[in-house]
Design a protein around this motif. Sequence first.
Motif, PDB file in Angstrom:
ATOM      1  N   ARG A 195       9.354 103.025 -60.036  1.00 43.48           N
ATOM      2  CA  ARG A 195      10.348 104.349 -59.654  1.00 43.48           C
ATOM      3  C   ARG A 195      10.422 105.169 -60.526  1.00 43.48           C
ATOM      4  NH1 ARG A 195      13.340 103.020 -54.432  1.00 43.48           N
ATOM      5  NH2 ARG A 195      11.258 102.609 -53.354  1.00 43.48           N
ATOM      6  N   ASP A 251       8.098  94.798 -55.417  1.00 39.30           N
ATOM      7  CA  ASP A 251       9.543  94.498 -55.291  1.00 39.30           C
ATOM      8  C   ASP A 251       9.920  93.054 -55.541  1.00 39.30           C
ATOM      9  OD1 ASP A 251      11.439  96.200 -52.705  1.00 39.30           O
ATOM     10  OD2 ASP A 251      11.820  95.887 -54.991  1.00 39.30           O
ATOM     11  N   GLY A 267       4.580  95.595 -52.063  1.00 37.85           N
ATOM     12  CA  GLY A 267       4.080  96.537 -53.282  1.00 37.85           C
ATOM     13  C   GLY A 267       4.984  97.939 -53.499  1.00 37.85           C
ATOM     14  N   LEU A 268       5.252  98.320 -54.615  1.00 36.89           N
ATOM     15  CA  LEU A 268       6.015  99.573 -54.732  1.00 36.89           C
ATOM     16  C   LEU A 268       5.105 100.561 -55.142  1.00 36.89           C
ATOM     17  CD1 LEU A 268       8.912  97.998 -56.845  1.00 36.89           C
ATOM     18  CD2 LEU A 268       8.995  98.845 -54.641  1.00 36.89           C
ATOM     19  N   TRP A 314      19.347  95.986 -57.981  1.00 31.51           N
ATOM     20  CA  TRP A 314      18.223  96.747 -57.425  1.00 31.51           C
ATOM     21  C   TRP A 314      18.607  98.003 -57.175  1.00 31.51           C
ATOM     22  CZ3 TRP A 314      16.701  99.519 -53.261  1.00 31.51           C
ATOM     23  CH2 TRP A 314      15.464  99.794 -52.757  1.00 31.51           C
ATOM     24  N   THR A 315      20.051  98.310 -56.413  1.00 34.14           N
ATOM     25  CA  THR A 315      20.301  99.581 -56.234  1.00 34.14           C
ATOM     26  C   THR A 315      20.263 100.226 -57.566  1.00 34.14           C
ATOM     27  OG1 THR A 315      21.069  98.897 -54.376  1.00 34.14           O
ATOM     28  CG2 THR A 315      21.745 101.262 -54.817  1.00 34.14           C
ATOM     29  N   ASN A 340      17.178 101.476 -59.245  1.00 32.08           N
ATOM     30  CA  ASN A 340      16.946 102.550 -58.474  1.00 32.08           C
ATOM     31  C   ASN A 340      17.360 103.683 -58.861  1.00 32.08           C
ATOM     32  OD1 ASN A 340      14.938 102.257 -56.713  1.00 32.08           O
ATOM     33  ND2 ASN A 340      16.083 102.272 -54.728  1.00 32.08           N
ATOM     34  N   GLU A 341      18.864 103.731 -59.241  1.00 33.96           N
ATOM     35  CA  GLU A 341      19.436 105.063 -59.445  1.00 33.96           C
ATOM     36  C   GLU A 341      19.233 105.293 -60.932  1.00 33.96           C
ATOM     37  OE1 GLU A 341      23.631 104.643 -59.485  1.00 33.96           O
ATOM     38  OE2 GLU A 341      24.108 106.731 -60.146  1.00 33.96           O
ATOM     39  N   ALA A 373      16.417 104.845 -62.450  1.00 29.31           N
ATOM     40  CA  ALA A 373      15.109 105.448 -62.495  1.00 29.31           C
ATOM     41  C   ALA A 373      15.073 106.916 -62.466  1.00 29.31           C
ATOM     42  CB  ALA A 373      14.237 104.844 -61.523  1.00 29.31           C
ATOM     43  N   LEU A 374      16.022 107.470 -61.425  1.00 28.43           N
ATOM     44  CA  LEU A 374      15.905 108.745 -61.168  1.00 28.43           C
ATOM     45  C   LEU A 374      16.610 109.603 -62.277  1.00 28.43           C
ATOM     46  CD1 LEU A 374      17.415 108.930 -57.304  1.00 28.43           C
ATOM     47  CD2 LEU A 374      15.090 109.325 -58.098  1.00 28.43           C
ATOM     48  N   TYR A 398      26.949  96.612 -57.221  1.00 28.80           N
ATOM     49  CA  TYR A 398      26.532  96.427 -55.841  1.00 28.80           C
ATOM     50  C   TYR A 398      25.393  95.476 -55.852  1.00 28.80           C
ATOM     51  CZ  TYR A 398      24.480  96.618 -51.340  1.00 28.80           C
ATOM     52  OH  TYR A 398      24.157  96.380 -50.007  1.00 28.80           O
ATOM     53  N   TRP A 443      23.089  92.733 -52.830  1.00 30.42           N
ATOM     54  CA  TRP A 443      23.452  91.631 -51.740  1.00 30.42           C
ATOM     55  C   TRP A 443      22.592  90.335 -52.062  1.00 30.42           C
ATOM     56  CZ3 TRP A 443      19.871  95.694 -52.513  1.00 30.42           C
ATOM     57  CH2 TRP A 443      18.423  95.475 -52.655  1.00 30.42           C
ATOM     58  N   GLN A 483      27.387  90.407 -49.345  1.00 38.20           N
ATOM     59  CA  GLN A 483      27.335  91.693 -49.984  1.00 38.20           C
ATOM     60  C   GLN A 483      28.581  91.753 -50.914  1.00 38.20           C
ATOM     61  OE1 GLN A 483      26.727  93.495 -46.170  1.00 38.20           O
ATOM     62  NE2 GLN A 483      25.449  95.246 -47.008  1.00 38.20           N
ATOM     63  N   TYR A 537      20.875  96.636 -44.622  1.00 37.85           N
ATOM     64  CA  TYR A 537      21.646  96.549 -45.981  1.00 37.85           C
ATOM     65  C   TYR A 537      22.655  97.624 -46.147  1.00 37.85           C
ATOM     66  CZ  TYR A 537      18.077  93.414 -47.564  1.00 37.85           C
ATOM     67  OH  TYR A 537      17.308  92.382 -47.660  1.00 37.85           O
ATOM     68  N   ASN A 594      22.459 100.755 -47.389  1.00 39.35           N
ATOM     69  CA  ASN A 594      22.545 101.631 -48.482  1.00 39.35           C
ATOM     70  C   ASN A 594      22.280 103.293 -47.810  1.00 39.35           C
ATOM     71  OD1 ASN A 594      22.183  99.511 -50.228  1.00 39.35           O
ATOM     72  ND2 ASN A 594      20.465 100.013 -51.115  1.00 39.35           N
ATOM     73  N   LYS A 620      17.192 110.724 -50.656  1.00 37.75           N
ATOM     74  CA  LYS A 620      17.918 109.445 -51.474  1.00 37.75           C
ATOM     75  C   LYS A 620      18.059 108.397 -50.499  1.00 37.75           C
ATOM     76  CE  LYS A 620      20.211 108.444 -55.397  1.00 37.75           C
ATOM     77  NZ  LYS A 620      21.041 107.147 -54.792  1.00 37.75           N
ATOM     78  N   TYR A 679      14.726 106.577 -50.453  1.00 37.50           N
ATOM     79  CA  TYR A 679      14.523 105.882 -51.873  1.00 37.50           C
ATOM     80  C   TYR A 679      15.163 104.593 -51.823  1.00 37.50           C
ATOM     81  CZ  TYR A 679      14.387 106.125 -56.709  1.00 37.50           C
ATOM     82  OH  TYR A 679      14.219 105.635 -58.195  1.00 37.50           O
ATOM     83  N   ASP A 680      16.699 104.655 -51.390  1.00 34.39           N
ATOM     84  CA  ASP A 680      17.460 103.512 -51.724  1.00 34.39           C
ATOM     85  C   ASP A 680      17.210 102.473 -50.696  1.00 34.39           C
ATOM     86  OD1 ASP A 680      20.588 104.569 -53.336  1.00 34.39           O
ATOM     87  OD2 ASP A 680      18.587 104.250 -54.106  1.00 34.39           O
TER      88      ASP A 680
END
Lengths: 401, 76
Positions: free
Chosen positions: A18, A44, A63-64, A293-294, A297-298, A300-301, A321, A323, A332, B14, B16, B50, B53-54
Amino acid sequence: MTARDGVLIVGGGLAAARTALALRALGHSGPLRLLSEERDPPYDRPPLSKAVLLGTAGPDSIGLLSAAEAAEQGIELLLGRPAAGLDIAARRVALADGDTLRYDVLVIATGARPRRLAALGDRAGVHHLRTLADAQTLRAALLEHPRVAVVGGGFIGLEVAAAARTLRCAVTVLEAAAAPLATVLGAELGALVCAWHEEHGVAVRCGVPVRAARGNGRVEAVELADGSAVAADVVIAGLGVEPAVGWIGPQALEQHRGVVVDEHGRTSATGIYALGDAACRHTGGRCVPGGHWTGTNEQALRVAAAIVGRPDERPPGDGSYFWSDQHDTRLQFAGQVPPGARVTYEAGSVADRAFLATCRVPGDSAPCAVFAMGAPRAFVRRRLEVAAVTRAGATAATGSR
Amino acid sequence: MIEIRIDRTGCQGYGNCVLVAPELFDLDADGIAVARLERVGDEHLDAVRKAVYDCPTHSIAIGQSAPGEPGGSDVG
């Protein structure tokens, strides 16, 4: 920043992929290399403890960053080549095979390794789950309908237990604490999750740690500290992970639960960033480890934005957060549950195992955590309302690392 | 204009996307994501990207077109 040696991302998972893609999306055009110890291009991990075990997902669907997409984006993938050392002064990463790679900017995204319990030893039949190869090996073993013992009742252990049960194995979860997920969810919700697993035919034994594995060559049983034993042909250790930063060397960068970073992923060394499971964020006197994961993800940005010189000044999320999909139901959670927090059941039915709950520290009106089982719509709505839950900095209280 | 397409088979609820952009996404009664509007203005591009992406199941796709044009190229 010169374009000579470019950006080197060490790692091959979500954080690495990412970050690489974000750099290109933000217009970074210089050399960009991704160095991974795994032979598979980045994929993933969440499906490894669920769909891959169940056979409903495989290498093609998780795959990512494929070789084709990497080529298209000008990202050089160096696969199957572990990093072995870091020379900060020389701006060089040493590889296990003897090569070195120079960088202008380094991103450490090497993730984590499963914690190993010395007591289990090296017998055949003892599994750890981190890579696609681990998941494929474990699935093959589960298809024989072995007796399964899962050591550790964290959310990965519980997902594996649920998948093994779906594959018609006899499953026992062995959790040393009073209840599975108790450190994260608190005692009351932890006990609920425990009961729900038992309703699905998973035996759960809590409160007694594992002392040893028995068997010559192959595992035959797991022995607990109280002298009792659980027969098992397959043992899966779900004991959390440790940051995979041994290759860096302890003196090179400030480290705590992995490499210490700020909210932009900057380490103690200029031009070096870290994120994901390999890093922990220190802000406002608190430590927020990686692991979800989330949140990754954040990050990486944010790392990519900082590298291209346009750091994101909005406060980051707290990364709490997560799940977990167990027995065809989604759990969750966001926030923290300090000891003594009280649970309020706000919507749905606990008996039907479809409900929303919040936790509150006595005296506080705002919840410190939101939890849902089988109630995704309610969770999302409640979480939007409880902005403070997602904005508060987390403490290092979670015991899963 | 941005078109938002949700793969209802891939979506696993999910949520998100709702957390990223509650003005653009919701979960329906089955817990599957729905776009509140299937075409939105370009000012929403950052938020929509976003959300794409999420999404843990990669179930959101977007296309861009000029106002009044049908369809468009994929941008995400």
